[in-house]
Design an enzyme around this catalytic site. Sequence first.
Site, PDB file in Angstrom:
ATOM      1  N   ASP A 128      56.677  29.252  24.091  1.00 50.49           N
ATOM      2  CA  ASP A 128      55.391  28.533  23.808  1.00 50.49           C
ATOM      3  C   ASP A 128      54.853  27.711  24.942  1.00 50.49           C
ATOM      4  O   ASP A 128      55.272  28.049  26.233  1.00 50.49           O
ATOM      5  CB  ASP A 128      55.779  27.637  22.444  1.00 50.49           C
ATOM      6  CG  ASP A 128      54.721  27.503  21.505  1.00 50.49           C
ATOM      7  OD1 ASP A 128      53.432  26.993  22.033  1.00 50.49           O
ATOM      8  OD2 ASP A 128      54.700  27.727  20.306  1.00 50.49           O
ATOM      9  N   ASP A 181      46.140  31.205  21.468  1.00 56.01           N
ATOM     10  CA  ASP A 181      46.133  30.216  20.204  1.00 56.01           C
ATOM     11  C   ASP A 181      45.233  29.166  20.209  1.00 56.01           C
ATOM     12  O   ASP A 181      44.419  29.244  21.506  1.00 56.01           O
ATOM     13  CB  ASP A 181      47.674  29.651  20.312  1.00 56.01           C
ATOM     14  CG  ASP A 181      47.955  28.993  18.970  1.00 56.01           C
ATOM     15  OD1 ASP A 181      47.210  29.055  18.064  1.00 56.01           O
ATOM     16  OD2 ASP A 181      48.929  28.063  19.198  1.00 56.01           O
ATOM     17  N   GLU A 193      40.291  28.588  17.646  1.00 59.47           N
ATOM     18  CA  GLU A 193      39.077  28.651  16.681  1.00 59.47           C
ATOM     19  C   GLU A 193      37.620  27.996  17.072  1.00 59.47           C
ATOM     20  O   GLU A 193      36.597  28.511  16.550  1.00 59.47           O
ATOM     21  CB  GLU A 193      39.629  27.654  15.446  1.00 59.47           C
ATOM     22  CG  GLU A 193      40.611  28.003  14.465  1.00 59.47           C
ATOM     23  CD  GLU A 193      42.056  28.315  15.433  1.00 59.47           C
ATOM     24  OE1 GLU A 193      42.756  29.121  15.039  1.00 59.47           O
ATOM     25  OE2 GLU A 193      42.473  27.427  16.200  1.00 59.47           O
ATOM     26  N   ARG A 212      45.093  33.980  17.182  1.00 59.76           N
ATOM     27  CA  ARG A 212      45.013  33.045  15.899  1.00 59.76           C
ATOM     28  C   ARG A 212      43.591  33.252  15.144  1.00 59.76           C
ATOM     29  O   ARG A 212      43.528  33.534  14.192  1.00 59.76           O
ATOM     30  CB  ARG A 212      45.495  31.771  15.890  1.00 59.76           C
ATOM     31  CG  ARG A 212      45.658  31.060  14.963  1.00 59.76           C
ATOM     32  CD  ARG A 212      46.569  30.022  14.833  1.00 59.76           C
ATOM     33  NE  ARG A 212      45.668  28.905  15.615  1.00 59.76           N
ATOM     34  CZ  ARG A 212      45.914  27.565  15.690  1.00 59.76           C
ATOM     35  NH1 ARG A 212      47.293  27.057  15.448  1.00 59.76           N
ATOM     36  NH2 ARG A 212      45.185  26.742  16.174  1.00 59.76           N
ATOM     37  N   ASP A 228      50.485  28.971  11.023  1.00 59.14           N
ATOM     38  CA  ASP A 228      51.671  28.077  10.819  1.00 59.14           C
ATOM     39  C   ASP A 228      52.403  27.993   9.511  1.00 59.14           C
ATOM     40  O   ASP A 228      52.089  27.199   8.805  1.00 59.14           O
ATOM     41  CB  ASP A 228      51.343  26.800  11.371  1.00 59.14           C
ATOM     42  CG  ASP A 228      51.042  26.817  12.751  1.00 59.14           C
ATOM     43  OD1 ASP A 228      51.243  27.554  13.715  1.00 59.14           O
ATOM     44  OD2 ASP A 228      50.380  25.619  13.299  1.00 59.14           O
TER      45      ASP A 228
END
Length: 935
Positions: free
Chosen positions: A402, A516, A519, A598, A614
Amino acid sequence: MGLLSHFTVAVLLFAFSLLACLFMNRFFTSEARRQIGSVRDEQHDITAHGRLVYNPAKPQNNSSRGIHPERSQKCNISRGSECAMAPESRFDCGRDKLLSQSECEDRGCCYAPLLDSAGPPWCFYPRVYPGYKMGPLIPTPRGQGATLTRASPSYLPKDISTLRLDDIQETADCFHLTLKDPSSQRYEVHLPGGVPQSKANTQSVLYTTEYQSDPFGFMVRRKSNGRVIMNTTVAPLLFADQYLQLSTTLASSFVSGLGEHYTSLLLDLNWTSLTLWNRDMAPHADANLYGSHPFYIVQEEDGLAHGVFLLNSNAIEVILQPTPALTWVSTGGILDLYIFLGPDPQSVIRQYLQIIGYPMMPSYWSLGFHLCRWGYTTTNTTRKVAQSMHDENFPMDVQWNDLDYANKRRVFTFDPWRFGDLPEMVEEFHKRGMKYILILDPGISSSSTPGTYPPFDDGLKRDVFIKNATGQILIGKVWPGPTAFPDFTNPDTRQWWEDCIRDFHSKVPVDGLWIDMNEPASFVQGSVEGCPDSDLENPPYTPSVVGGRLNSGTLCMSARQKMSFHYNLHNLYGLTEAYATHSALLKIQRKRPFVLSRSSFPGIGRFSGVWTGDVRSDWEQLRFSIPAVLQFSLFGVPLVGADICGFGGNTTEELCVRWMQLGAFYPFMRNHNDKPNAAQEPYVFGQRAQAAMRSALYLRYSLLPFLYTLFHHAHASAETVARPLFMEFPNDPNSRTIDKQFLWGSSLLISPVLEQGAVELAAYLPPATWYSLHNGQPFYSKGQFLLLPAPLDTINVHVREGHIIPQQEPALTTTASRNNPFFLTVALSAGGWARGDLFWDDGESVDTFEMQNYCYVIFSAEQSQVVSNPLKLNGALDSLVLGGLQVFGVPSPPRYILANGEKVRDFTYRADTMVLAVTSLALPMSEVFTVQWIL
């Protein structure tokens, strides 16, 4: 007075009230008719393309006046036919705002309060409501078109009075209709790859269409049985600058799709609302999540199905009601509708994917086990995790990091102290047959000293970042602090992104990228400077979004991108980044790219896999992960999974075991954990739990040849990998609602334990003979639930009769397992036959199917023998052999076994389960072979 006298008075009062109400209703109805205007009673046929265009008989009276809830309800008995409808059939006249009685009536709508304030609307459209009037249909090169006009404006601001309708016959099984403003260019979504241009043969189309001209509406019927699958005449079409509304009845209440939300596979039609607006939001009920997929599939009667896709990237709210019916409300763009006629569920998905694109073919290694945690703080920590996995004999292919790796959390860097030897670590993994992936957020740090952070410095020079309303770079805030956001709709940005990845890859040869926060997510609302007060930031209508505003947790809607305002492009951000990342990796690595995103939108399956975000470490999230995975399968994203054991919160040993067993059958399998939580790598648990997890992993690795073949069929012909039961058994009523079990392809049924403490479960077996993959025990189901044992070390998997499953001896990595012997599981039908296949290539080269650079083998069983038929060979199977097979459903013990005509000594037969097992074979997979059992 006596009782009779009281009764007489009551009757007289009731009669007087009734007469008064009838008079008032007639007065108000006449008044409403004068206001709305009469609708011409005209009816005509247009025969072009076999379409019927009509106006029904002269409509009845329009809306009668409503009454205040605090007043007496006694006049409700005579409200008039225009407002007399069942509450579940009401269509909301006030989606844009809460209306008082007078405001409702000013719109010409009906007002009738109910005790249930959360259910049917109080203000609703009468049966006939003034709207657009359609002119004549005129043939066009791709179908036919017409002009719609409004005599008077609707109640919406910036109403558009003239619309252009285009009725397009895409194919025989796909009807395409668009509604747009002919006088002004509005934003339209153009997906990569376009849409098919073939013209349907009017003799073979599966549908008929009917148009009502005044007020405008249309109806689509299934030609084979006349069933109405879409009827928009039930409520008015509204089309304003920032508010588009279209309602339709539904052919049944069995509706799935409209992701991404925390829902069961079948959607709740009891006055529910689903918002499609990509948001950084951990899965929970009644929230818009990471992706937007304005597509739904309806299971009709008799196993038929159809689908509907609204190609629109603006914020959308979908209202579901028990009529059954559905209302689309979009905040912009155009109405661009595709209706897919199936007629079966799998055909619906194929037709949908013909529009948005078939999914990519993943690398073989990406189907192995992946391990990640936010909290692997150094290369040494990361190394130890990978080493511990293999020391404890847990198969694992891919180690992840990560954001821990990044220097000051800036992407395209690595921390010189904690990850100074990152390149060396990656090379070590490669030498061990493993792969490595790290996270790549889109936010580019904007606060570094000029000249010290090339991604931002170069991005400034090349003008790749999203701008604010005044033309300056919009600055948000993400993990590294103030950040700029690349505009992936700009070709120059895609080239800059490729250059950044190429430069980083030259130092750290990653095998894939995890995109990630796309959006896109931001920790401030809109920007660090806020957003201007404008219609884009404060539209007349905002769907029910987390945070209450479209710019909550993301960028300003007025932000400027190459193609349009962010208001129109927000839901496309993840898709455009996935496209840019996939393209960059393809050019740099010259292998199949691995991208995990994502955020998602229709078409992302061509470029990326998706995970469900998540999720929490609890049993409910374990259960809901199945419909989440199945929804993405319907959306054309077969490479999908949830974070095994949960990302947020502390798991328990039992939960993690059950999640690993289920996760072994996610198409994409990754254990991922947040840094404050208890460790959840498989090796940290007790020996019994470890044994159960190890067993699940080895089972998955043994099935990878089968899974890889399923992905080939998804890529080549749009079949589903993880499959809802209703897709395979559309005529079985019980399969319609099941989302706690699922299939791999058509042949493997997975029935996981989803409840704490359970050591058995009631599993549904659709009508067929099903064999336990564990021991071959047959179950002859007529379509029923069976109570199956499920101790902690067991996940129930069943093979459907008539199927052959190709498997391979597992190993700790796919690099090793791909060299191991194959074996076959043969599940005989009652007639003694079975079929299967194997797609095989080098596992990573680009376009092997398209370039005819692969092997394809058909397996068949009948007349007490299994035969292989290599239809295509390229050398990839040359050194591989069939080591054995097991045959389920052999009715009696064989006297002897022949392999390519020679007797085989190593075989066993169990009479109690009727399982024949043949071992110690070494039959070349690249040649025809025959294994016979002589009864």
